[in-house]
Design a protein around this motif. Structure first.
Motif, short mmCIF file in Angstrom:
data_model
loop_
_atom_site.label_atom_id
_atom_site.label_comp_id
_atom_site.label_asym_id
_atom_site.label_seq_id
_atom_site.Cartn_x
_atom_site.Cartn_y
_atom_site.Cartn_z
N THR A 122 -40.36 -48.18 55.50
CA THR A 122 -39.86 -49.38 54.46
C THR A 122 -40.50 -49.05 53.23
OG1 THR A 122 -39.93 -50.76 56.51
CG2 THR A 122 -39.51 -51.85 54.23
N PHE A 123 -39.80 -48.96 52.34
CA PHE A 123 -39.81 -48.33 50.73
C PHE A 123 -39.02 -49.30 50.05
CE2 PHE A 123 -40.01 -45.04 53.93
CZ PHE A 123 -41.53 -44.51 53.75
N VAL A 136 -35.64 -50.96 51.29
CA VAL A 136 -34.95 -50.42 52.52
C VAL A 136 -35.74 -49.78 53.41
CG1 VAL A 136 -32.95 -49.94 51.18
CG2 VAL A 136 -34.69 -48.31 51.12
N LYS A 137 -35.23 -50.11 54.70
CA LYS A 137 -35.76 -49.59 56.00
C LYS A 137 -35.08 -48.32 56.23
CE LYS A 137 -36.87 -50.98 60.46
NZ LYS A 137 -38.18 -51.73 60.92
N ASN B 23 -31.39 -63.10 47.68
CA ASN B 23 -31.85 -61.54 47.76
C ASN B 23 -31.24 -60.72 48.69
OD1 ASN B 23 -34.61 -63.51 46.82
ND2 ASN B 23 -34.08 -61.59 45.69
N THR B 24 -29.93 -60.95 48.84
CA THR B 24 -29.43 -59.82 49.70
C THR B 24 -28.69 -58.79 48.96
OG1 THR B 24 -27.40 -61.45 49.67
CG2 THR B 24 -28.83 -61.55 51.67
N ASP B 25 -28.31 -58.99 47.74
CA ASP B 25 -27.44 -58.16 47.08
C ASP B 25 -27.33 -58.48 45.54
OD1 ASP B 25 -25.77 -55.89 46.53
OD2 ASP B 25 -24.24 -56.77 47.76
N VAL B 26 -26.62 -57.58 44.90
CA VAL B 26 -26.52 -57.91 43.53
C VAL B 26 -25.13 -58.60 43.48
CG1 VAL B 26 -25.54 -56.80 41.27
CG2 VAL B 26 -27.44 -55.89 42.78
N LEU B 218 -33.43 -54.42 53.06
CA LEU B 218 -33.76 -55.73 53.57
C LEU B 218 -34.13 -56.62 52.54
CD1 LEU B 218 -37.08 -53.97 55.35
CD2 LEU B 218 -34.98 -54.90 56.37
N LYS B 219 -34.09 -56.17 51.27
CA LYS B 219 -34.17 -57.12 50.25
C LYS B 219 -33.89 -56.53 48.89
CE LYS B 219 -38.57 -58.51 49.34
NZ LYS B 219 -39.75 -59.14 49.31
#
Ligand SMILES: Cc1cc2nc3c(=O)[nH]c(=O)nc-3n(C[C@H](O)[C@H](O)[C@H](O)COP(=O)(O)OP(=O)(O)OC[C@H]3O[C@@H](n4cnc5c(N)ncnc54)[C@H](O)[C@@H]3O)c2cc1C
Ligand SMILES: Nc1ncnc2c1ncn2[C@@H]1O[C@H](COP(=O)(O)O)[C@@H](O)[C@H]1O
Lengths: 317, 249
Positions: A122-123, A136-137, B23-26, B218-219
Motif C-alpha cells: 500500500t502506497f 492505492v493497494k 475521501n473516495t474520489d475527486v 483506498l483513499k
C-alpha cells in the motif's frame, strides 16, 4: 521479500537520485539489492556497494546498457524480476522512461512517484498536480514502483561493502540508438539536490535578465530553477523547469521571483521547507504558499538583495 | 504512413480540484472537462505530419465512457481523419489502456503511435512506455522534436540533464512533452466538418482485453495545507527573516 533497485548512472558515477530509492526500499525490506546495468561501470558498482543498507549489487556489464535506453535495460529487469517482490527506481526521466516498460512486460501495474509507504503493498502518491494524495493497494505479485525523491531522504555511503554478483545481460535490441546528449553545463548545484533554489518566471522578461537571478543565486550557493513560462519563452533551458511536468524539488529555501504560482508550478516546489516569493502583484497565488512574501518590482529588489547579502557577509562568492 | 494518436479526457487543467467528503474520489460533478494538454500536443504533431505529406491517415483513439466522444470530436476538429472509441465505464488504469491500444494497433497497423507523456489527472506517465513494451516496439518518450525519415524517427527528448537525441526504428511509440509544438484551436468550419467524420465504437470484450484494475484505490485526500506566511516590507526585512527566523542563509 527482497527489493531490487535500478541504479541510475553515467557509467562513471552513480546518480544521487538512486540514494532516495534505497531509503524507500529499506522501509519495505531489509534485503535491498541494486542492479547496475552499464558499460564498464566499475566505479558505479563500487559506490552502489557502499550505500548503507544495500545487501547486494548485481552488475550487468554490456555495451547495450551504455546510454540507459529503455528497450535494452528493461529485459534484464524482467529476467531478474521473478526473484523480487518489489522493483524500484527513482522517478527521474530515466526511471519514468524504463520502469513502465518493465511493468508491462511483467504484466503488472506500476505505482508512479510514490511519496509514502503504508505497508508492503500500500502506497500513497500525489495526483492532479499534487492537489490530491491517492492511497492505492497493489494486487500484483511484483510491485514495480517509481519513487518521488523529495519524499525520502538520500541514503548515505558508508564504509561497509556489500557483495557484488555479475549477472548475464542481454544484447542490444537495436530498436533505438543513442545519438547525443546536450547537457546544459552549469557550475551551480544540481536543481534536485540543492539546498537553496532561486527560480525565475515570466516576470524576468528575458534570458539576459536572468543575470539578476544568477547574482543572487551565486551569493547563496543556490541552484537556478524556472517556471514553464520562462522556459517556453526561451529564457533558460528546459531542464530548469520546476513543476508537475518538470522537476520536483524540496530545498530548504525556495525563492520564487516573478512567478505567479500556478498549481502546475506549485506541484514541483510546495514541499520546500521555506518558500519566499518576490512578485509585484500582491494577489499572486504564490503568496498563499510563501512563508515570506515581498510585494515589489523584482528589477529593483534583486540587485538590492545581492548587495545586502554582501553587506551582511552572507555571500558565498 | 498511418498514425495513431491516443487521447484522454481529463479535468480541465484550470479547474480547482476538490476531493469528495467521503475521501473516495475527486469531485467530478459539474466539472469542466477537456482533452489532456499533452494529448492536444500529440494530435497537433500528427496533424502536422499529415499536412507536411509525411502521413496520410491520422486516427484518434480514446477509451472510456460515452463522453470521451467529445474529446475524439476535438481531435477530429483539429484534423484527425477518424476516431475509435473504446467504450467502457470501468475505471481504466495505464496497463489496461496500453493493452486496449495494442489491440487497436494490431488491427490498424500504424507506423507511429503518439501519446501524451502524462495524463494530468492520474499523473502516471506510463501508458506510452507500456504500449511500446507490449508491442516490442521502440519508444521515444518526452519528445520535444521529431524528425521522421525512412524507417526511422530522430527524436529529441527532454531529460533531467538536458536534451537527448535518439534514433528509433519504426514502428515506434512516441510520447509528447510540452515544447514539441503549440496545439491549434479548431476553427468553427473544422468543428462542423468533424461532426461528419466517423467514430468507430469497440468494447474491451470485442478486443479480448481484460481491463480489471490492478490497483485498488483506498483513499483520496487533500494534501496538508501550508500555513500562509507573512508579507515583509523590504529586502532588509526579508533577509532578517531568512537569517534569524528561518535560519536558512
Ligand atoms: C499540462 C501543463 C503542465 C504544466 N507544467 C508546468 C510545470 O511543470 N511548471 C510550471 O512552472 N508551469 C507549468 N505549467 C504552466 C502553468 O500553468 C503556468 O502557466 C506557469 O507556471 C506560469 O509561469 P509564470 O508564473 O512564470 O508566469 P505568469 O503566470 O505569467 O506569472 C508571471 C508573474 O510575474 C510577476 N511579475 C511580472 N513582472 C514583475 C516584476 N517586474 N517584478 C515582480 N514580479 C513581476 C507577475 O505579477 C506574475 O505573477 C503547465 C501547464 C500545463 C497546461
Ligand atoms: N483513457 C485513455 N484513452 C486513450 N488514451 C489514453 C487514455 N489514458 C491515457 N491515455 C494516453 O496515455 C497518455 C499518458 O497517460 P498516463 O500514462 O495515464 O499518464 C495520455 O496522454 C494519452 O495519450
Amino acid at each position: 521479500m527482497t527489493v531490487l533497485i535500478l541504479a541510475e548512472h553515467d557509467n562513471s558515477e552513480l546518480k544521487r537520485a538512486t540514494m532516495h530509492s534505497v531509503t524507500a526500499a529499506l522501509l519495505i525490506s531489509e534485503d535491498v539489492h541494486i542492479l547496475v546495468a552499464g558499460n564498464d561501470a566499475g566505479p558505479v558498482v563500487k559506490t552502489a556497494s557502499e550505500i548503507q543498507g544495500v545487501t547486494k549489487v548485481l552488475y550487468a556489464n554490456n555495451s547495450a546498457y551504455e546510454h540507459g535506453l529503455a528497450e535494452n535495460v528493461a529485459p534484464i529487469l524482467v529476467s531478474l524480476g521473478d526473484s523480487y517482490s518489489h522493483i524500484m527506481a527513482t522517478a527521474t526521466t530515466f526511471g519514468k522512461n524504463v520502469m513502465p516498460r518493465v511493468a508491462a512486460l511483467l504484466d503488472v501495474a506500476q505505482l508512479s512517484d510514490i511519496s509514502s509507504i503504508i505497508d508492503q503493498e500500500t502506497f500513497s502518491r500525489p495526483t492532479y498536480a499534487g492537489n490530491v494524495i491517492t492511497t492505492v493497494k497493489s494486487t500484483d505479485k511484483i510491485k514495480v514502483i517509481t519513487v518521488r525523491a523529495t519524499a525520502f531522504e538520500a541514503a548515505i555511503v558508508g564504509d561497509q561493502t556489500a557483495p557484488t554478483e555479475e549477472v548475464k545481460g542481454n544484447e542490444d535490441t537495436g530498436l533505438s540508438v543513442f545519438k547525443k546528449l546536450e547537457v546544459s553545463a552549469s557550475e551551480r548545484p544540481e536543481l534536485t539536490s540543492a539546498d537553496i533554489i532561486v527560480s525565475g518566471g515570466r516576470g524576468m522578461q528575458s534570458g539576459e535578465n536572468f543575470v539578476l537571478v544568477e547574482a543572487v543565486a551565486d551569493r547563496l550557493g543556490a541552484a537556478i530553477g524556472a517556471s514553464r513560462a520562462a522556459v517556453d519563452s526561451g529564457f533558460v533551458p528546459n531542464d530548469y523547469q520546476v513543476g508537475q511536468t518538470g522537476k520536483v524539488v524540496a530545498p530548504t529555501l525556495y525563492l520564487a521571483v516573478g512567478i505567479s504560482g500556478a498549481i502546475q508550478h506549485l506541484a514541483g516546489m510546495k514541499d520546500s521547507k521555506f518558500i519566499a516569493a518576490i512578485n509585484k502583484d500582491e494577489e499572486a497565488p504564490i503568496f498563499q504558499v510563501a512563508d515570506y512574501g515581498l510585494v515589489a518590482d523584482l528589477f529593483k529588489v534583486l540587485p538590492e538583495l545581492a548587495e545586502e547579502l554582501d553587506k551582511r557577509g552572507l555571500s558565498k562568492t | 504512413m498511418k498514425l495513431l494518436v491516443a487521447v484522454k479526457r481529463t479535468i480541465d487543467y484550470n479547474v480547482k480540484i476538490r476531493v469528495k467528503s467521503d475521501n473516495t474520489d475527486v469531485d467530478m460533478a459539474n466539472v469542466k472537462m477537456a482533452m489532456n494538454p499533452f494529448c492536444e500536443i500529440a494530435v497537433e504533431e500528427a496533424v502536422r505530419m499529415k499536412e507536411s505529406g509525411l502521413a496520410e491517415d491520422v486516427i484518434a483513439v480514446s477509451a472510456g465512457p460515452d463522453q470521451v466522444q467529445e474529446t475524439l470530436r476535438t481531435a477530429l476538429a483539429m484534423g484527425a481523419d477518424r476516431g475509435i472509441h473504446i467504450k467502457t465505464d470501468i475505471e481504466l488504469q495505464p496497463l489496461a489502456i496500453a493493452k486496449l491500444l495494442k489491440a487497436i494497433v494490431d488491427i490498424e497497423q500504424p507506423e507511429v503511435v503518439i501519446l501524451g507523456k502524462q495524463a494530468i489527472d492520474d499523473d502516471s506517465n506510463q501508458t506510452g512506455q507500456m504500449l511500446a513494451a507490449l508491442l516490442n516496439w521502440s519508444q521515444a518518450t518526452f519528445a520535444s522534436n521529431i524528425v521522421l525519415s525512412d524507417g526511422n524517427a530522430e527524436v529529441t527528448r527532454e531529460v533531467d540533464g538536458g536534451l537527448e537525441t535518439i534514433s528509433v526504428k519504426l514502428p515506434a511509440v512516441i510520447t509528447t512533452d510540452l515544447r514539441l509544438n503549440e496545439p491549434r484551436y479548431a476553427s468553427l468550419p473544422n468543428i462542423m466538418k468533424a461532426k461528419k467524420k466517423a467514430i468507430d465504437i469497440k468494447s474491451p470484450d470485442e478486443l479480448s482485453v481484460d481491463v480489471e484494475p490492478r490497483l485498488i484505490t483506498l483513499k483520496v485526500e487533500e494534501p496538508p495545507k501550508r500555513e500562509s506566511g507573512v508579507i515583509v516590507e523590504s529586502v532588509t526585512e526579508l533577509l532578517d527573516k531568512l537569517q534569524n527566523e528561518a535560519k536558512v542563509i
